[in-house]
Design an enzyme around this catalytic site. Sequence first.
Site, PDB file in Angstrom:
ATOM      1  N   TYR A 144       0.834  -1.206   0.000  1.00  0.00           N
ATOM      2  CA  TYR A 144       0.000   0.000   0.000  1.00  0.00           C
ATOM      3  C   TYR A 144       0.869   1.257   0.000  1.00  0.00           C
ATOM      4  CZ  TYR A 144      -3.810   3.164   1.445  1.00  0.00           C
ATOM      5  OH  TYR A 144      -4.742   4.176   1.523  1.00  0.00           O
ATOM      6  N   LYS A 148       1.082   3.930  -3.135  1.00  0.00           N
ATOM      7  CA  LYS A 148       0.635   5.322  -3.053  1.00  0.00           C
ATOM      8  C   LYS A 148       1.805   6.278  -3.303  1.00  0.00           C
ATOM      9  CE  LYS A 148      -3.822   5.092  -2.048  1.00  0.00           C
ATOM     10  NZ  LYS A 148      -4.842   5.672  -2.935  1.00  0.00           N
TER      11      LYS A 148
END
Length: 323
Positions: A144, A148
């Site tokens: 994650y 991002k």
Amino acid sequence: MRVLITGGAGFIGSHLCDALLADGHQVACVDNLLTGSTRNISHLEREPRFEFCQIDINQPYDVGPVDFIFQLASPASPVDYMEHGIETLQVGSLGSFHSLELARKYRAKYLLASTSECYGDPLEHPQKESYWGHVNPIGPRSVYDESKRFAEATTAAYRRYHKVDTRIVRIFNTYGPRLQLNDGRVISNFMKQALRGDPLTVYGDGSQTRSFCYVSDEVDGLLRLARSDVHDPVNIGNPGEFTILECAHLVQKVTGSKSTIAYQPLPQDDPRQRRPDITRARTLLGWEPKIDLEAGLKLSMEYFQQAIALEAEQSVGAGRSGG
Ligand code: UDP
């Protein structure tokens, strides 16, 4: 304006759909329903200015001319993104390219939903946007965090090389109605456990901190950033900082629950502390959260009660049809 929201059937995305429709815009909601749900947008079914397209943005896609793109698509709870690690990496990379290409094609403005996870387990406190972060690039959360961070780099590059008109928001822990009951996040877990009378599962000794933003405040921040000409990242989160144990006690208080606390092991790389410095949002956007954690938990209670009742009904129904 015709506005595209990727991840529009998700928790924050669906609230953003509501807010943009209320502002008079046309909304194209795109979601592959990996972690989003049509339940979050079912109330918009008869709204003529709303369309839902089940599309996986990891493949090139086109929904026709749009004026603004909100890129929100991604699993976002630790349980979800660890289960769907590859898809999470893909949506931050491939999904970002495809959405940015669309923005370039239609000269649409673009807003990337990024995250406080870009700061990792931060060594600076509170976190300012200028902080580059402290991220384990190969740990369980990296699917994650790095996705991002890559999405931010891609967004910045499309601005630099292709003159796409971009914005980047770093979203801190957000909660409220439509948070999935079983996404494993701390607020959904504690509310569910408290309302059912089950023990509240505190990971570690509960001294790690988080800062929780109520969803209407978060959406207000996103819209202000969208309307602005601020191109550097902006933290949108509530600076009220709580230890996880304080958060558990607050949930017990708000729900009136007699639930006890059950301590469980702390997950690997769980950030010790997290709190946004919101000077940039305050000064550049005039944004400030209005709803503190206790008030927000009260506002969320009815939703969690209904979600628990619905789940109980469905499991009874499944038992009947199975048996
Ligand atoms: N947490 C907890 N009990 C739970 C779920 C989470 O103590 O049932 C802790 C978790 O270890 C973390 C914090 O609460 O320190 C916030 O976790 P969450 O999964 O909501 O999101 P994160 O901020 O870690 O992305």
